[in-house]
Design a protein around this motif. Sequence first.
Motif, PDB file in Angstrom:
ATOM      1  N   ILE A 216       1.021  -1.342   0.473  1.00 22.47           N
ATOM      2  CA  ILE A 216      -0.045   0.357  -0.015  1.00 22.47           C
ATOM      3  C   ILE A 216       0.792   0.571  -0.006  1.00 22.47           C
ATOM      4  N   GLU A 217       0.850   2.205  -1.353  1.00 22.88           N
ATOM      5  CA  GLU A 217       1.521   3.232  -0.817  1.00 22.88           C
ATOM      6  C   GLU A 217       0.937   4.289  -0.799  1.00 22.88           C
ATOM      7  N   MET A 218       1.441   5.392   0.601  1.00 23.86           N
ATOM      8  CA  MET A 218       0.854   6.843   0.069  1.00 23.86           C
ATOM      9  C   MET A 218      -0.294   6.840   0.325  1.00 23.86           C
ATOM     10  N   PHE A 219      -0.984   5.924   2.065  1.00 26.15           N
ATOM     11  CA  PHE A 219      -2.445   6.306   1.950  1.00 26.15           C
ATOM     12  C   PHE A 219      -2.813   7.153   2.957  1.00 26.15           C
ATOM     13  N   HIS A 220      -3.389   7.969   2.421  1.00 20.54           N
ATOM     14  CA  HIS A 220      -3.554   9.251   3.401  1.00 20.54           C
ATOM     15  C   HIS A 220      -4.833   9.368   3.597  1.00 20.54           C
ATOM     16  N   PHE A 221      -5.239   9.890   5.436  1.00 21.25           N
ATOM     17  CA  PHE A 221      -5.907  10.074   5.680  1.00 21.25           C
ATOM     18  C   PHE A 221      -6.230  12.030   5.890  1.00 21.25           C
ATOM     19  N   ARG A 222      -7.298  12.201   4.629  1.00 19.24           N
ATOM     20  CA  ARG A 222      -7.056  13.815   4.717  1.00 19.24           C
ATOM     21  C   ARG A 222      -8.443  14.031   5.108  1.00 19.24           C
ATOM     22  N   GLY A 223      -8.951  13.618   6.213  1.00 24.91           N
ATOM     23  CA  GLY A 223     -10.119  14.069   6.612  1.00 24.91           C
ATOM     24  C   GLY A 223     -11.145  12.935   7.324  1.00 24.91           C
ATOM     25  N   PRO A 224     -11.866  13.758   8.524  1.00 23.61           N
ATOM     26  CA  PRO A 224     -12.392  12.224   9.443  1.00 23.61           C
ATOM     27  C   PRO A 224     -14.416  11.821   8.947  1.00 23.61           C
ATOM     28  N   SER A 225     -14.870  10.854   9.150  1.00 24.70           N
ATOM     29  CA  SER A 225     -16.042  10.850   8.312  1.00 24.70           C
ATOM     30  C   SER A 225     -16.547  10.259  10.264  1.00 24.70           C
TER      31      SER A 225
ATOM     32  N   ILE B 238     -11.597  11.618   1.621  1.00 27.95           N
ATOM     33  CA  ILE B 238     -10.721  12.184   3.339  1.00 27.95           C
ATOM     34  C   ILE B 238     -10.507  11.391   3.011  1.00 27.95           C
ATOM     35  N   ASN B 239     -10.168  10.204   2.040  1.00 28.77           N
ATOM     36  CA  ASN B 239      -9.137   9.001   1.377  1.00 28.77           C
ATOM     37  C   ASN B 239      -8.231   8.493   0.849  1.00 28.77           C
ATOM     38  N   SER B 240      -7.337   8.844   0.778  1.00 30.68           N
ATOM     39  CA  SER B 240      -7.019   8.133  -1.042  1.00 30.68           C
ATOM     40  C   SER B 240      -5.968   7.060  -0.569  1.00 30.68           C
ATOM     41  N   ALA B 241      -4.804   5.812  -2.023  1.00 29.30           N
ATOM     42  CA  ALA B 241      -4.370   4.900  -1.166  1.00 29.30           C
ATOM     43  C   ALA B 241      -3.902   4.935  -2.750  1.00 29.30           C
ATOM     44  N   PHE B 242      -2.923   4.041  -2.797  1.00 26.89           N
ATOM     45  CA  PHE B 242      -2.365   3.435  -3.966  1.00 26.89           C
ATOM     46  C   PHE B 242      -1.971   1.608  -3.638  1.00 26.89           C
ATOM     47  N   MET B 243      -2.553   0.770  -4.450  1.00 25.78           N
ATOM     48  CA  MET B 243      -1.976  -0.360  -3.831  1.00 25.78           C
ATOM     49  C   MET B 243      -1.854  -1.400  -4.738  1.00 25.78           C
ATOM     50  N   THR B 244      -0.736  -2.279  -4.365  1.00 26.38           N
ATOM     51  CA  THR B 244      -0.061  -2.657  -5.220  1.00 26.38           C
ATOM     52  C   THR B 244      -0.603  -4.101  -5.480  1.00 26.38           C
ATOM     53  N   PHE B 245      -1.042  -5.118  -6.507  1.00 24.80           N
ATOM     54  CA  PHE B 245      -0.945  -6.094  -6.809  1.00 24.80           C
ATOM     55  C   PHE B 245      -0.537  -7.144  -7.046  1.00 24.80           C
ATOM     56  N   VAL B 246       0.217  -7.942  -7.186  1.00 30.25           N
ATOM     57  CA  VAL B 246       0.320  -9.268  -7.604  1.00 30.25           C
ATOM     58  C   VAL B 246      -0.338 -10.115  -8.217  1.00 30.25           C
ATOM     59  N   VAL B 247      -0.423 -11.664  -9.499  1.00 32.03           N
ATOM     60  CA  VAL B 247      -1.215 -12.531  -9.007  1.00 32.03           C
ATOM     61  C   VAL B 247       0.136 -13.822  -9.348  1.00 32.03           C
ATOM     62  N   LEU B 248      -0.376 -14.593  -8.360  1.00 30.17           N
ATOM     63  CA  LEU B 248       0.711 -15.709  -7.571  1.00 30.17           C
ATOM     64  C   LEU B 248       0.231 -16.907  -8.230  1.00 30.17           C
ATOM     65  N   ASP B 249       0.510 -17.628  -9.004  1.00 32.26           N
ATOM     66  CA  ASP B 249       0.570 -19.043 -10.012  1.00 32.26           C
ATOM     67  C   ASP B 249       0.778 -20.353  -8.601  1.00 32.26           C
ATOM     68  N   ALA B 250       0.727 -21.485  -8.854  1.00 33.55           N
ATOM     69  CA  ALA B 250       0.925 -22.552  -8.494  1.00 33.55           C
ATOM     70  C   ALA B 250       1.863 -22.842  -7.677  1.00 33.55           C
ATOM     71  N   ASP B 251       3.116 -22.405  -8.010  1.00 32.19           N
ATOM     72  CA  ASP B 251       4.137 -22.016  -7.010  1.00 32.19           C
ATOM     73  C   ASP B 251       4.451 -20.359  -6.379  1.00 32.19           C
ATOM     74  N   ASP B 252       3.081 -19.776  -6.120  1.00 33.48           N
ATOM     75  CA  ASP B 252       3.501 -18.805  -5.519  1.00 33.48           C
ATOM     76  C   ASP B 252       4.609 -17.692  -6.141  1.00 33.48           C
ATOM     77  N   GLN B 253       4.577 -17.838  -7.552  1.00 30.73           N
ATOM     78  CA  GLN B 253       5.618 -17.124  -8.446  1.00 30.73           C
ATOM     79  C   GLN B 253       4.612 -15.806  -9.350  1.00 30.73           C
ATOM     80  N   PRO B 254       4.735 -15.031  -9.030  1.00 32.48           N
ATOM     81  CA  PRO B 254       4.223 -13.695  -9.722  1.00 32.48           C
ATOM     82  C   PRO B 254       4.103 -13.670 -11.566  1.00 32.48           C
ATOM     83  N   GLN B 255       2.441 -14.069 -11.793  1.00 40.69           N
ATOM     84  CA  GLN B 255       2.329 -14.399 -13.508  1.00 40.69           C
ATOM     85  C   GLN B 255       2.607 -12.503 -13.650  1.00 40.69           C
TER      86      GLN B 255
END
Length: 395
Positions: A96-105, A145-162
């Motif tokens: 998770i990259e640069m998670f910003h709490f800009r304001g409350p809810s 109130i919030n923003s973030a950048f999330m990095t995802f991967v997809v793993l194969d049967a050997d837990d290696q990124p596809q």
Amino acid sequence: MEHSVAAERRRMRLVYADTIKDLLANCAIQDDLESRDCSHMVPAEKTRVESVELVLPPHANHQGNTFGGQIMAWMENVATIAASRLCRAHPTLKAIEMFHFRGPSQVGDRLVLKAIVNNAFKHSMEVGVCVEAYRQQAETHRRHINSAFMTFVVLDADDQPQLLPWIRPQPGDGERRYREASARKKIRLDRKYIVSCKQTEVPLSVPWDPSNQVRLYTLEDDKFLSFHMEMVVHVDAAQAFLLLSDLRRRPEWDKHYRSVELVQQVDEDDAIYHVTSPALGGHTKPQDFVILASRRKPCDNGDPYVIALRSVTLPTHRETPEYRRGETLCSGFCFWREGDQLTKVSYYNQATPGVLNYVTTNVAGLSSEFYTTFKACEQFLLDNRNDLAPSLQTL
């Protein structure tokens, strides 16, 4: 050391927005959108997700403010859906990259969560998520109130990124997000290297001694930043090996080598060179290196030809005022024979602090100099493949 690293992380956070702007202004993003096959690209708009959550009393603390963890969980949900629409599989959250709490809810707020895949790299994708809040259905103004950048991967049967499919951004804001994602990738690479203190525990250059002509290193992916490039050329492996093992010819194809002087021919397969290079990364002084180049022929069928390079120190070639002394910790070539007059050439380099910014700029796709240099190397091999016929008889 931890105190210093924390200070560096804080500095990077404070200048984050300016760094993104500077990268976008001064670097040509190598997205190659026009050259890609659009029929095999996923439109970014197809990954867009929007969800609405009502903040209830169990979602908030005794003061009525929504738990930050609850908002993060909702954001991860919509980001996972967006990522799955690109890869058509179950994605795994990597960072998770640069998670910003800009304001409350508060309790009673409606939260609008929006997510879209900003960019897809070879093995990972970045999903941008933002959260807006409003109190009543008729309310026209929504609070960001919030923003973030999330990095995802997809793993194969050997837990290696596809491998992931390409993404085609929408014109306008979509292309802006696409390019900013590439810039953030470079920043992540920079930060990953900076927070690793392991590189500073040992000197990069070692005193020259015949006993350390060749060394093998196992690189730790979570501690060091290294890169590997490969290509297949229509040149015999032995020819490519001989052409690239003589560093005096490297200025013919590599603009980072301005001049190369043979300092000492240690033996038939080992030599020490003094190399000068143009200034990099905004420095005014050119660089120089003292490099040990070792070459080894295959020991058995299937083994590659190897050229290994690393910095050494020599009493006769100390650092001088007109040059900024550079160092290379671990780099070189491997050559595998793929068939008759067909060779796979692989280049490896472990980045050092002096060239880190240059390396991450290329790895993140903000520059094409790596590609241009490697293509020049291929052309050099093709143009000179008939120059060494007599020498090949000894290989």
